[in-house]
Motif scaffolding. Structure first.
Motif, PDB file in Angstrom:
ATOM      1  N   CYS A 146       0.822  -1.209   0.000  1.00  0.00           N
ATOM      2  CA  CYS A 146       0.000   0.000   0.000  1.00  0.00           C
ATOM      3  C   CYS A 146       0.863   1.268   0.000  1.00  0.00           C
ATOM      4  CB  CYS A 146      -0.921   0.020   1.213  1.00  0.00           C
ATOM      5  SG  CYS A 146      -2.106  -1.346   1.246  1.00  0.00           S
ATOM      6  N   ILE A 147       0.473   2.215  -0.825  1.00  0.00           N
ATOM      7  CA  ILE A 147       1.098   3.538  -0.893  1.00  0.00           C
ATOM      8  C   ILE A 147      -0.023   4.565  -0.794  1.00  0.00           C
ATOM      9  CG2 ILE A 147       2.316   5.174  -2.392  1.00  0.00           C
ATOM     10  CD1 ILE A 147       3.813   2.730  -3.549  1.00  0.00           C
ATOM     11  N   ILE A 148       0.170   5.569   0.048  1.00  0.00           N
ATOM     12  CA  ILE A 148      -0.856   6.595   0.257  1.00  0.00           C
ATOM     13  C   ILE A 148      -0.342   7.945  -0.228  1.00  0.00           C
ATOM     14  CG2 ILE A 148      -2.182   7.852   2.007  1.00  0.00           C
ATOM     15  CD1 ILE A 148      -2.131   5.279   3.687  1.00  0.00           C
ATOM     16  N   LEU A 149      -1.121   8.602  -1.081  1.00  0.00           N
ATOM     17  CA  LEU A 149      -0.873   9.982  -1.511  1.00  0.00           C
ATOM     18  C   LEU A 149      -2.075  10.800  -1.063  1.00  0.00           C
ATOM     19  CD1 LEU A 149       0.369   9.311  -5.191  1.00  0.00           C
ATOM     20  CD2 LEU A 149       1.736   9.460  -3.104  1.00  0.00           C
ATOM     21  N   HIS A 152      -5.092  14.789   3.929  1.00  0.00           N
ATOM     22  CA  HIS A 152      -5.986  14.941   5.067  1.00  0.00           C
ATOM     23  C   HIS A 152      -5.216  14.876   6.387  1.00  0.00           C
ATOM     24  CE1 HIS A 152      -8.969  13.839   1.936  1.00  0.00           C
ATOM     25  NE2 HIS A 152      -9.702  14.721   2.611  1.00  0.00           N
ATOM     26  N   THR A 153      -5.822  15.434   7.414  1.00  0.00           N
ATOM     27  CA  THR A 153      -5.192  15.511   8.725  1.00  0.00           C
ATOM     28  C   THR A 153      -4.787  14.119   9.215  1.00  0.00           C
ATOM     29  OG1 THR A 153      -6.521  17.456   9.269  1.00  0.00           O
ATOM     30  CG2 THR A 153      -5.501  16.279  11.100  1.00  0.00           C
ATOM     31  N   ALA A 154      -3.546  13.995   9.649  1.00  0.00           N
ATOM     32  CA  ALA A 154      -3.014  12.708  10.110  1.00  0.00           C
ATOM     33  C   ALA A 154      -3.007  12.648  11.629  1.00  0.00           C
ATOM     34  CB  ALA A 154      -1.607  12.497   9.566  1.00  0.00           C
ATOM     35  N   GLU A 155      -2.865  11.439  12.137  1.00  0.00           N
ATOM     36  CA  GLU A 155      -2.705  11.221  13.564  1.00  0.00           C
ATOM     37  C   GLU A 155      -1.247  10.862  13.850  1.00  0.00           C
ATOM     38  OE1 GLU A 155      -5.641   8.658  15.311  1.00  0.00           O
ATOM     39  OE2 GLU A 155      -7.091   9.128  13.726  1.00  0.00           O
ATOM     40  N   SER A 163       4.415   3.356   2.289  1.00  0.00           N
ATOM     41  CA  SER A 163       4.716   4.781   2.255  1.00  0.00           C
ATOM     42  C   SER A 163       3.443   5.589   2.431  1.00  0.00           C
ATOM     43  CB  SER A 163       5.385   5.131   0.923  1.00  0.00           C
ATOM     44  OG  SER A 163       5.693   6.486   0.849  1.00  0.00           O
ATOM     45  N   VAL A 164       3.507   6.599   3.292  1.00  0.00           N
ATOM     46  CA  VAL A 164       2.424   7.560   3.450  1.00  0.00           C
ATOM     47  C   VAL A 164       2.987   8.933   3.102  1.00  0.00           C
ATOM     48  CG1 VAL A 164       0.751   8.620   5.018  1.00  0.00           C
ATOM     49  CG2 VAL A 164       1.355   6.195   5.281  1.00  0.00           C
ATOM     50  N   VAL A 165       2.668   9.406   1.903  1.00  0.00           N
ATOM     51  CA  VAL A 165       3.125  10.721   1.458  1.00  0.00           C
ATOM     52  C   VAL A 165       2.003  11.711   1.739  1.00  0.00           C
ATOM     53  CG1 VAL A 165       4.029  12.100  -0.449  1.00  0.00           C
ATOM     54  CG2 VAL A 165       4.511   9.638  -0.346  1.00  0.00           C
ATOM     55  N   ASN A 166       2.219  12.542   2.724  1.00  0.00           N
ATOM     56  CA  ASN A 166       1.163  13.451   3.163  1.00  0.00           C
ATOM     57  C   ASN A 166       1.829  14.653   3.825  1.00  0.00           C
ATOM     58  OD1 ASN A 166      -0.890  14.818   4.552  1.00  0.00           O
ATOM     59  ND2 ASN A 166      -2.040  12.948   4.958  1.00  0.00           N
ATOM     60  N   GLY A 177       1.510  22.089   3.795  1.00  0.00           N
ATOM     61  CA  GLY A 177       0.273  21.505   4.315  1.00  0.00           C
ATOM     62  C   GLY A 177      -0.976  21.972   3.605  1.00  0.00           C
ATOM     63  N   GLN A 178      -0.871  23.014   2.784  1.00  0.00           N
ATOM     64  CA  GLN A 178      -2.053  23.539   2.100  1.00  0.00           C
ATOM     65  C   GLN A 178      -2.297  22.884   0.740  1.00  0.00           C
ATOM     66  OE1 GLN A 178      -1.045  27.735   2.099  1.00  0.00           O
ATOM     67  NE2 GLN A 178      -2.178  28.079   4.001  1.00  0.00           N
ATOM     68  N   LEU A 179      -1.441  21.946   0.346  1.00  0.00           N
ATOM     69  CA  LEU A 179      -1.631  21.274  -0.930  1.00  0.00           C
ATOM     70  C   LEU A 179      -2.895  20.418  -0.922  1.00  0.00           C
ATOM     71  CD1 LEU A 179       1.980  19.991  -1.754  1.00  0.00           C
ATOM     72  CD2 LEU A 179       0.765  21.854  -2.894  1.00  0.00           C
ATOM     73  N   ALA A 180      -3.578  20.365  -2.063  1.00  0.00           N
ATOM     74  CA  ALA A 180      -4.637  19.382  -2.265  1.00  0.00           C
ATOM     75  C   ALA A 180      -3.980  18.045  -2.601  1.00  0.00           C
ATOM     76  CB  ALA A 180      -5.558  19.823  -3.400  1.00  0.00           C
TER      77      ALA A 180
END
Length: 559
Positions: A146-149, A152-155, A163-166, A177-180
C-alpha cells in the motif's frame, strides 16, 4: 504607490498588489508564479522516494498496479493524473472509485479483496487512506503493498503502508500543508518520472500537460490559492485553454463556457458536474472523463454528468430547506442538521450552504434504516473541523471520521448524536468566537457606477487566479440607486443600479432572497444603498458588460 511607480503599473494594480505581496521583490512571483521557483524537490516529503522507486520497480517487473481514488474532484483528478502517467509507459492500472452510498469514503475491505483477486500487487490510495488503519491491515493480509498519496489531517500513528506521502503528517517538516491531494500526486508524478527514467522507461508525456488536472482539483478542494497552489492553478488554466484534454474540453462546452477560463469556472461550473457522478450516479464517471481521449465518449459522459448535476440541484434544495428549518432554532456554536434518508451525495453541499447562512461550522447527517448516520461538515476560516472530528472519533463518539481544517466527514450512531453535538460545541466554541471576532469584509476601494467598467475588470483579472487565501478584490459602490429589484432562480436577488445622469450596472446577490441583505434589497427599489461585492464580466451578456456580485449592503446613514 511605490509598487506602481517602480514597476510601471497602474495605480489600481499597485493598490491591489500591496496587501498581497511582502515587498517589491515578491511582485513578479505573485504576478507570474513559476513552478521552477516554487516547486520543491519531491524528496522533501517523507516516503516519496520509497513510493516512487517501488512503483518504478513494479513497472519494470510488470506487476499489476491498482489505484484507489476518492469520489470527489480532488480524488478524480489525482487518479486521472496518475493513470495518464502510467499509461504513457504502457501500463494499464486497475482503478477503483468507491460508491459514495454503498461503500462510503476511503478504503474498504471488500474492494481491497476484489483488487487482490484481480491480480493487483500494489494499491496507491489517492486523496484517502491516512486514517484507514483497519482497512490497510486487511490489505496486507491480502498481500497488497500500500502507498498513500493524501493531504488529510493525520494522527500520530500511521496506517500499515509502505509509504504515506502526506504534507500533513505530524512528523513531516512543515511548509506544504495547504496542498490538495492532486498537488501531492503531481509531486509524486515528478518523483516517479525521475525513477522511471532511471530504470530505462521514459514516459511519453510531458508532466506540464497534466497541470490542467492539478488546477481543477486544487480549486475544487477549496485549498488556499497561495504559493505553489497559485502557481499550479495559474499554469494549469493556461494548459486548459489549449483544450488538449478531450474530457475537460467537452465538459466546458456542455457547461456553456464561452469566455476565458478562470478559477470561477473550475469551482462553480466544471467541478460540480464532475462531482455529480459521485453524488448521484457512477462514482467513476469523472475519472473516466478526465482520462478518455475519445471525443465521442467524452461528450456522452459530459452530457450525462450535466443531467446528474441538474438532478443533484433538486435533491439538494429539498435537504437544504429542511436543514435551514432546523438551523433556525439553534444558537449553538456548531450547527447540526439531520434527517432520515437524506442523500449522502448532497449533504456536503448543504453543509456549505448552512455555513453561508449562519456564519458557523455546520454538519449535516443523513440516517439510514439501521440508525447509522453519514455526515459531512464544513467550517469557517480559523476553525479546524477535521481535528475536532478526529478527536471525537478517538473519544468513541464516531464510527469513522476524518478531514481537514475546512471540511470533514464521519459516520455516527443515532444514540450518540446529542453527545457528539455537545462535544463539538465544547471543543470549538472558543475558536469560533475568535474567528467571528476577526471576521471582516476586506474592501479594495470605492468605485462609481461609471468606473465599474471593462478596464477595471481587466486589471482585476490580470492579478488572478483568486480563491481562499488570495481573495478576489471586493469594491464598494456607494449610494447605488436600485432602479429595479426582483428574485430570480433559486432564491437569488437581481437588481439594476443607476438613475438619471448615472452609469448603469447589473447586480446579483446569490442565495440571498431569504436573508436580511436580500430583504433590504427587495424592499429598496427606488432607494439608494451602499453595496459591496465583486465586479465581473456578465457571462450571459458577454462582451464588455459588467455585473456586481453583491456580498454586503448597508443603508446610508441618512437612508
Amino acid at each position: 504607490m511605490a509598487i506602481s511607480q517602480r514597476l510601471g503599473l497602474s495605480e489600481l494594480a499597485g493598490r491591489l498588489l500591496a496587501p498581497r505581496v511582502e515587498g517589491l521583490d515578491f511582485v513578479d512571483d505573485y504576478r507570474e508564479p513559476k513552478l521552477r521557483n516554487l516547486l520543491p524537490n519531491p524528496s522533501f516529503f517523507l516516503g516519496m522516494d520509497e513510493a516512487a522507486d517501488r512503483i518504478a520497480d513494479a513497472a519494470v517487473r510488470g506487476e499489476r498496479i491498482a489505484l484507489f481514488g476518492d469520489y470527489d474532484v480532488d480524488g478524480a483528478t489525482s487518479t486521472a493524473l496518475l493513470t495518464r502517467l502510467l499509461r504513457s509507459v504502457g501500463l494499464e492500472p486497475l482503478i477503483h472509485i468507491p460508491d459514495r452510498i454503498a461503500e462510503g469514503y476511503g478504503p474498504n475491505v471488500p474492494a481491497l479483496k476484489s483488487l487482490a483477486e484481480q491480480g493487483a500487487n500494489i494499491v496507491v490510495f489517492l486523496d484517502c487512506g491516512t486514517t484507514a488503519f483497519d482497512q490497510l491491515e486487511a490489505a496486507q493480509e491480502y498481500g497488497l503493498t500500500c502507498i498513500i498519496l493524501d493531504h488529510h489531517t493525520a494522527e500520530a500513528r500511521l496506517p500499515a503502508a509502505l509509504s504515506v506521502v502526506n504534507p500533513n503528517r505530524l512528523d513531516q517538516e512543515a511548509g506544504f500543508g495547504q496542498l490538495a491531494a492532486v498537488g501531492v500526486t503531481f509531486l509524486f508524478a515528478v518523483a516517479l518520472n525521475r525513477a522511471l527514467r532511471a530504470a530505462g522507461m521514459v514516459p511519453a508525456i510531458n508532466l506540464m500537460e497534466l497541470l490542467d488536472l492539478v488546477a481543477l482539483g486544487t480549486v475544487c478542494d477549496v485549498v488556499p490559492l497561495t504559493g505553489l497552489n497559485r502557481a499550479f492553478v495559474q499554469q494549469g488554466l493556461k494548459v486548459m485553454e489549449k483544450r488538449a484534454n478531450s474530457g475537460l474540453a467537452a465538459l466546458s462546452d456542455v457547461a456553456g463556457v464561452k469566455e476565458r477560463l478562470s478559477s470561477y469556472h473550475l469551482g462553480f461550473l466544471l467541478g460540480p458536474r464532475i462531482n455529480a457522478g459521485g453524488r448521484l450516479g457512477d462514482s467513476s464517471l469523472g475519472m473516466r472523463l478526465l482520462t478518455s481521449q475519445d471525443p465521442g465518449e467524452c461528450w456522452q459522459i459530459s452530457e450525462h454528468l450535466n443531467t446528474l448535476n441538474a438532478e443533484r440541484q433538486a435533491v439538494e434544495q429539498s435537504v437544504l430547506e429542511a436543514s435551514l428549518g432546523q438551523a433556525e432554532f439553534q444558537q449553538s456554536p456548531v450547527v447540526l442538521a439531520d434527517g432520515d434518508g437524506w442523500h449522502p451525495g448532497v449533504i456536503g453541499i448543504v453543509a456549505s450552504r448552512l455555513v453561508e447562512r449562519t456564519g458557523r461550522p455546520a454538519c449535516v447527517i443523513g440516517w439510514d434504516e439501521n440508525n447509522i448516520g453519514k455526515a459531512s461538515g464544513r467550517s469557517i476560516s480559523g476553525v479546524s473541523l477535521g481535528d475536532a472530528v478526529i478527536a471525537a472519533r478517538n473519544e468513541g463518539l464516531l464510527l469513522t471520521g476524518g478531514g481537514h481544517a475546512m471540511a470533514a466527514g464521519f459516520s455516527v450512531e443515532r444514540a450518540k448524536l446529542a453527545d457528539l453535538h455537545a462535544f463539538l460545541n465544547d471543543r470549538l466554541a472558543a475558536d469560533i468566537d475568535a474567528a467571528k471576532a476577526a471576521a471582516s469584509l476586506t474592501l479594495e476601494g470605492a468605485v462609481s457606477l461609471d468606473g465599474a467598467d471593462a478596464n477595471l475588470a481587466d486589471e482585476v483579472e490580470r492579478l488572478g487566479p483568486y480563491g481562499p487565501g488570495n481573495a478576489e478584490p471586493r469594491f464598494v459602490i456607494p449610494n447605488a440607486q436600485l432602479s429595479f429589484v426582483d428574485t430570480v432562480g433559486q432564491n437569488h436577488v437581481r437588481a439594476r443600479l443607476g438613475g438619471i445622469g448615472q452609469g448603469k450596472l447589473k447586480a446579483i446577490a446569490f442565495r440571498a432572497a431569504e436573508t436580511p441583505m436580500g430583504e433590504a434589497l427587495l424592499n429598496g427599489q427606488g432607494r439608494t444603498l451602499h453595496l459591496a461585492g465583486r465586479l465581473r464580466r456578465d457571462r450571459w451578456t458577454g462582451g464588455n458588460a459588467m455585473e456586481l456580485h453583491i456580498e454586503d449592503a448597508a443603508w446610508p446613514i441618512d437612508g
